[in-house]
Design an enzyme around this catalytic site. Structure first.
Site, PDB file in Angstrom:
ATOM      1  N   GLU A 143       0.852  -1.190   0.000  1.00  0.00           N
ATOM      2  CA  GLU A 143       0.000   0.000   0.000  1.00  0.00           C
ATOM      3  C   GLU A 143       0.883   1.233   0.000  1.00  0.00           C
ATOM      4  OE1 GLU A 143      -0.624   2.391   2.624  1.00  0.00           O
ATOM      5  OE2 GLU A 143       0.846   1.546   4.003  1.00  0.00           O
ATOM      6  N   SER A 219       9.239   5.391   4.736  1.00  0.00           N
ATOM      7  CA  SER A 219       8.469   6.560   5.157  1.00  0.00           C
ATOM      8  C   SER A 219       9.315   7.804   4.927  1.00  0.00           C
ATOM      9  CB  SER A 219       8.086   6.436   6.636  1.00  0.00           C
ATOM     10  OG  SER A 219       7.338   7.535   7.077  1.00  0.00           O
ATOM     11  N   HIS A 299       6.986   6.470  19.023  1.00  0.00           N
ATOM     12  CA  HIS A 299       6.152   6.825  17.873  1.00  0.00           C
ATOM     13  C   HIS A 299       5.023   7.759  18.266  1.00  0.00           C
ATOM     14  CE1 HIS A 299       3.156   6.478  14.608  1.00  0.00           C
ATOM     15  NE2 HIS A 299       4.251   6.531  13.867  1.00  0.00           N
ATOM     16  N   PHE A 306       3.648  15.791  15.092  1.00  0.00           N
ATOM     17  CA  PHE A 306       3.165  16.061  13.734  1.00  0.00           C
ATOM     18  C   PHE A 306       1.859  16.845  13.774  1.00  0.00           C
ATOM     19  CE2 PHE A 306       0.259  14.754  10.317  1.00  0.00           C
ATOM     20  CZ  PHE A 306       0.928  15.302   9.229  1.00  0.00           C
TER      21      PHE A 306
END
Length: 353
Positions: A143, A219, A299, A306
């Site tokens: 994906e 990423s 994370h 973010f």
């Protein structure tokens, strides 16, 4: 709004989604679209490992040789170059190639110029390390996700276009639900990493056999077109948190199911840094990757940071691609690399008979 799963890959869903049918994501995102004739791709990470400035010219020359070989018949559709320093202090140059057709990759890999260079005794005596980590997922086994719609990087560069706004993003579990195969398959790992030739402690040539459903994530971050304010926001606010999380996986990944983690910086043919970076992580399973993303403090800090700065990001290009692959579609080979390189760290030595 459309599904991340292309229409020709949709099938009756046996595994339920995490969100209701009327879910609406908080902001737009897109995925790459490939022609129906594309059924499988190849992602090849070719590495040159060295230590110290004295070896850098030879390492760059080896990198350029590999890039030149991409110009041979059946070379990749797209490639990029990176550098990173690993936990042991070794520098690593990586040449990453993408093919739309694994058969073309196989012909390229077996061509005399490529095969003879890799198998040459010179690779054992020139003072450099080399590796190739190659996976060939089927289209239902990967994906993508992009915060932009033009000039897609990575595997997106071998796609034929881009979707409209997609539904499956913005919630925990959306990564899995963008996989076409996730409609019917949990993608559980089968087996373990095994050293089937050589011994990492002795150096020389070492071959690692993978296992079904190793997960690979790339990423990326591209700040080439950002203005001064947005660049400072990324470099001063977001990047330090991101770097801390990536360093945790590099140094302690074994504790959470991450086989190998490399936070790399894009470079040109002369080794000069570009304003692009990405993380490459090999995981025992997609489930292990999800558990870290959803629950590990390293994370969660990235995720929180973010969303604190996202409204100030307009030119920063963020993306990722995630795949799983079958053991028969994986190649992990190393020449004179240190024993903690890539898959070597977690691979079990098979008993010799």
């Amino acid at each position: 709004m459309e599904s991340a799963i292309d229409t020709h890959l949709v099938c009756p869903r046996a595994l339920s989604r995490r969100v209701p049918d009327n879910y609406e994501p908080p902001f737009p995102m897109w995925v790459g679209r490939a022609d129906e004739q594309v059924t499988q791709v190849t992602m090849a990470y070719l590495g040159v490992q060295y230590r110290g400035d004295a070896q850098r010219p030879a390492a760059l020359q080896a990198m350029r040789h590999l890039v030149d070989s991409f110009g041979l018949a059946d070379g990749p559709v797209h490639h990029d170059l990176t550098h990173h320093t690993d936990k042991q202090g070794y520098d690593n140059l990586m040449i990453v190639g993408y093919w739309r057709d694994p058969a073309a990759h196989c012909r390229w890999l077996r061509s005399p110029a490529v095969a003879n260079w890799w198998s040459s005794q010179d690779r054992l005596s020139e003072g450099l390390g080399f590796f190739r980590e190659i996976v060939s997922p089927r289209v239902e086994q990967f994906e993508t996700l992009y915060a932009f719609q033009d000039t897609l990087p990575g595997v997106g560069a071998v796609m034929d276009g881009v979707s409209g706004d997609i539904n499956e993003h913005g919630y925990w579990g959306s990564m899995r639900e963008r996989f076409p195969i996730a409609q019917t398959d949990w993608m559980q790992p089968v087996g373990d990493l095994r050293i089937v030739a050589g011994n990492p402690v002795d150096g020389g040539r070492v071959v690692v056999a993978g296992h079904d459903n190793i997960a690979l994530i790339r990423s990326g971050q591209d700040w080439i077109d950002t203005d001064a304010a947005e660049r400072a926001l990324y470099l001063d606010e977001l990047l330090p948190t991101l770097h801390a999380g990536m360093d945790f996986l590099r140094d302690n990944g074994e504790s959470v199911g991450c086989y190998s983690n490399r936070f790399v910086r894009s470079i040109d043919l002369d080794g000069n840094f570009l304003d692009e970076s990405y993380n490459i992580g090999h995981w025992r399973s997609l489930d292990k990757l999800e558990r870290w993303a959803e629950s590990h403090p390293t994370h969660l800090r990235i995720f929180t940071k973010f969303f604190q700065v996202v409204t100030g990001l307009t030119k920063l290009r963020l993306y990722h691609e995630v795949s799983v692959s079958d053991a028969r579609s994986q190649v992990f080979e190393y020449i004179n690399c240190h024993p903690q390189t890539g898959m070597l760290r977690d691979a079990h030595q098979e008993c010799l008979r």
